[in-house]
Design a protein around this motif. Structure first.
Motif, PDB file in Angstrom:
ATOM      1  N   UNK A  82       0.797  -1.190  -0.191  1.00 53.37           N
ATOM      2  CA  UNK A  82      -0.029   0.002  -0.051  1.00 53.37           C
ATOM      3  C   UNK A  82       0.874   1.406   0.016  1.00 53.37           C
ATOM      4  N   UNK A  83       0.473   2.205  -0.812  1.00 53.33           N
ATOM      5  CA  UNK A  83       0.979   3.719  -0.958  1.00 53.33           C
ATOM      6  C   UNK A  83      -0.004   4.675  -0.735  1.00 53.33           C
ATOM      7  N   UNK A  84       0.427   5.402   0.515  1.00 50.20           N
ATOM      8  CA  UNK A  84      -0.701   6.241   0.804  1.00 50.20           C
ATOM      9  C   UNK A  84      -0.382   7.624   0.007  1.00 50.20           C
ATOM     10  N   UNK A  85      -1.912   8.296  -0.335  1.00 50.98           N
ATOM     11  CA  UNK A  85      -1.727   9.700  -1.028  1.00 50.98           C
ATOM     12  C   UNK A  85      -3.014  10.447  -0.486  1.00 50.98           C
ATOM     13  N   UNK A  86      -2.872  11.491  -0.459  1.00 51.51           N
ATOM     14  CA  UNK A  86      -3.768  12.667  -0.213  1.00 51.51           C
ATOM     15  C   UNK A  86      -4.545  13.205  -1.303  1.00 51.51           C
ATOM     16  N   UNK A  87      -5.936  13.257  -1.245  1.00 49.83           N
ATOM     17  CA  UNK A  87      -6.897  13.870  -1.887  1.00 49.83           C
ATOM     18  C   UNK A  87      -7.063  15.334  -1.349  1.00 49.83           C
ATOM     19  N   UNK A  88      -6.571  16.489  -1.960  1.00 47.07           N
ATOM     20  CA  UNK A  88      -6.876  17.714  -1.283  1.00 47.07           C
ATOM     21  C   UNK A  88      -8.549  18.210  -1.361  1.00 47.07           C
ATOM     22  N   UNK A  89      -8.619  18.366  -0.099  1.00 45.98           N
ATOM     23  CA  UNK A  89     -10.365  18.544  -0.059  1.00 45.98           C
ATOM     24  C   UNK A  89     -10.461  20.024   0.757  1.00 45.98           C
ATOM     25  N   UNK A  90     -11.019  20.972   0.040  1.00 45.94           N
ATOM     26  CA  UNK A  90     -11.071  22.511   0.743  1.00 45.94           C
ATOM     27  C   UNK A  90     -11.663  22.343   2.103  1.00 45.94           C
ATOM     28  N   UNK A  91     -12.767  21.462   2.356  1.00 46.65           N
ATOM     29  CA  UNK A  91     -13.224  21.515   3.739  1.00 46.65           C
ATOM     30  C   UNK A  91     -12.532  21.050   4.702  1.00 46.65           C
ATOM     31  N   UNK A  92     -11.391  20.228   4.190  1.00 46.45           N
ATOM     32  CA  UNK A  92     -10.457  19.852   5.461  1.00 46.45           C
ATOM     33  C   UNK A  92      -9.436  20.709   5.649  1.00 46.45           C
ATOM     34  N   UNK A  93      -8.937  21.316   4.678  1.00 50.90           N
ATOM     35  CA  UNK A  93      -7.906  22.286   4.782  1.00 50.90           C
ATOM     36  C   UNK A  93      -6.468  21.518   5.071  1.00 50.90           C
ATOM     37  N   UNK A  94      -5.328  22.214   4.684  1.00 56.17           N
ATOM     38  CA  UNK A  94      -4.218  21.656   4.278  1.00 56.17           C
ATOM     39  C   UNK A  94      -3.472  20.946   5.594  1.00 56.17           C
ATOM     40  N   UNK A  95      -3.562  21.439   6.809  1.00 56.55           N
ATOM     41  CA  UNK A  95      -3.035  21.091   8.119  1.00 56.55           C
ATOM     42  C   UNK A  95      -3.270  19.543   8.186  1.00 56.55           C
ATOM     43  N   UNK A  96      -4.233  19.163   7.798  1.00 56.98           N
ATOM     44  CA  UNK A  96      -4.613  17.515   8.020  1.00 56.98           C
ATOM     45  C   UNK A  96      -3.561  16.593   7.464  1.00 56.98           C
ATOM     46  N   UNK A  97      -2.997  17.220   6.381  1.00 60.49           N
ATOM     47  CA  UNK A  97      -2.096  16.246   5.792  1.00 60.49           C
ATOM     48  C   UNK A  97      -0.707  16.285   6.252  1.00 60.49           C
ATOM     49  N   UNK A  98      -0.413  17.018   7.284  1.00 64.13           N
ATOM     50  CA  UNK A  98       0.722  17.286   8.202  1.00 64.13           C
ATOM     51  C   UNK A  98       2.161  17.581   7.399  1.00 64.13           C
ATOM     52  N   UNK A  99       1.859  18.323   6.288  1.00 61.54           N
ATOM     53  CA  UNK A  99       2.829  19.033   5.679  1.00 61.54           C
ATOM     54  C   UNK A  99       2.990  18.085   4.232  1.00 61.54           C
ATOM     55  N   UNK A 100       2.481  17.076   4.188  1.00 63.74           N
ATOM     56  CA  UNK A 100       2.505  16.369   3.085  1.00 63.74           C
ATOM     57  C   UNK A 100       1.798  16.777   1.800  1.00 63.74           C
ATOM     58  N   UNK A 101       2.392  16.693   0.463  1.00 61.88           N
ATOM     59  CA  UNK A 101       1.685  17.410  -0.443  1.00 61.88           C
ATOM     60  C   UNK A 101       0.370  16.266  -0.791  1.00 61.88           C
ATOM     61  N   UNK A 102      -0.798  17.339  -1.296  1.00 62.53           N
ATOM     62  CA  UNK A 102      -1.918  16.576  -1.534  1.00 62.53           C
ATOM     63  C   UNK A 102      -2.256  16.931  -3.162  1.00 62.53           C
ATOM     64  N   UNK A 103      -2.833  15.984  -3.960  1.00 65.84           N
ATOM     65  CA  UNK A 103      -3.255  16.137  -5.320  1.00 65.84           C
ATOM     66  C   UNK A 103      -4.607  16.919  -5.218  1.00 65.84           C
ATOM     67  N   UNK A 104      -4.641  17.865  -6.278  1.00 63.66           N
ATOM     68  CA  UNK A 104      -5.718  18.467  -6.667  1.00 63.66           C
ATOM     69  C   UNK A 104      -6.782  17.426  -7.577  1.00 63.66           C
ATOM     70  N   UNK A 105      -7.652  16.844  -7.321  1.00 62.01           N
ATOM     71  CA  UNK A 105      -8.195  16.006  -8.094  1.00 62.01           C
ATOM     72  C   UNK A 105      -9.763  16.293  -8.536  1.00 62.01           C
ATOM     73  N   UNK A 106     -10.313  15.380  -9.449  1.00 62.25           N
ATOM     74  CA  UNK A 106     -11.742  15.543  -9.778  1.00 62.25           C
ATOM     75  C   UNK A 106     -12.538  14.682  -8.995  1.00 62.25           C
TER      76      UNK A 106
END
Length: 215
Positions: A82-106
């Motif tokens: 398993x490889x973890x990745x983050x889907x950027x969601x405006x409602x959550x805000x960036x801090x939830x990703x603990x500084x890791x990059x998130x993808x702008x997705x459809x």
């Protein structure tokens, strides 16, 4: 990039010609039963019942599982790569990703596969089962899956003579988001099968070629 639209059952043998294959979401078990061997499988559905689509266990597949997925998904796949990745969601805000990059997705897993595939270095994406339309009221996926969304008709191209496709509001939105990605992101693509997505892409290429000739 393999999705679960009904045309997959007509085009899946073409998938076997590719060295690198990414299956998407609920198509997992069906694709494997068709003989497809995924290099990657991507998932971002947060519903806990999505785990029902993961009974098959292919060898060597890398699972790209979004952090928004249910814990039950990680439990089901705990003995896989398993490889973890983050889907950027405006409602959550960036801090939830603990500084890791998130993808702008459809809005769908197939659209989310695009930025992930581009980041992995792929420049020409070949889409299978990426239909955004029905073959019939009974054939909305390549495999049995309930569909409760209201159907609607969309005409593509000429407002009078353009082809009509049966779809849903979600799938029509998926095509619009896909076209936006095509207009702004640097990738080439081929869409296999006769579907709403394929027809929109076909018309797009004709319009680009016509503009080029005029210029």
């Amino acid at each position: 990039v393999v999705a679960g639209g009904p045309t997959l059952n007509e085009t899946y043998k073409e998938v076997m010609k590719f060295d690198h294959i990414m299956t998407c979401g609920s198509v997992h078990d069906h694709a494997i039963r068709l003989g497809i061997k995924p290099t990657f499988h991507i998932e971002c559905d947060p519903s806990w019942h999505q785990v029902k689509m993961y009974r098959e266990k292919p060898e060597g597949t890398k699972y790209l599982i979004s952090s928004r997925c249910s814990k039950s998904m990680y439990d089901r796949l705990r003995d896989r790569e398993i490889y973890l990745w983050h889907m950027w969601e405006a409602a959550l805000g960036k801090p939830v990703y603990r500084g890791e990059p998130a993808f702008i997705c459809g809005a769908t897993v197939v659209l989310s596969a695009i930025p992930v595939a581009l980041t992995l270095g792929y420049k020409h994406l070949h889409f299978f089962g990426f239909d955004s339309s029905f073959k019939s009221k009974e054939q909305h996926h390549a495999y049995a899956q309930p569909e409760t969304a209201q159907m609607l008709q969309v005409r593509v191209g000429d407002p009078v003579n353009g082809r009509l496709f049966e779809t849903t509001a979600t799938w029509a939105g998926q095509v619009q988001q896909f076209e936006d990605m095509r207009n702004h992101w640097p990738f080439e693509c081929t869409v296999y099968g006769d579907s709403l997505t394929a027809e929109v892409e076909r018309i797009r290429k004709i319009e680009i070629a016509t503009k080029g000739q005029v210029a």
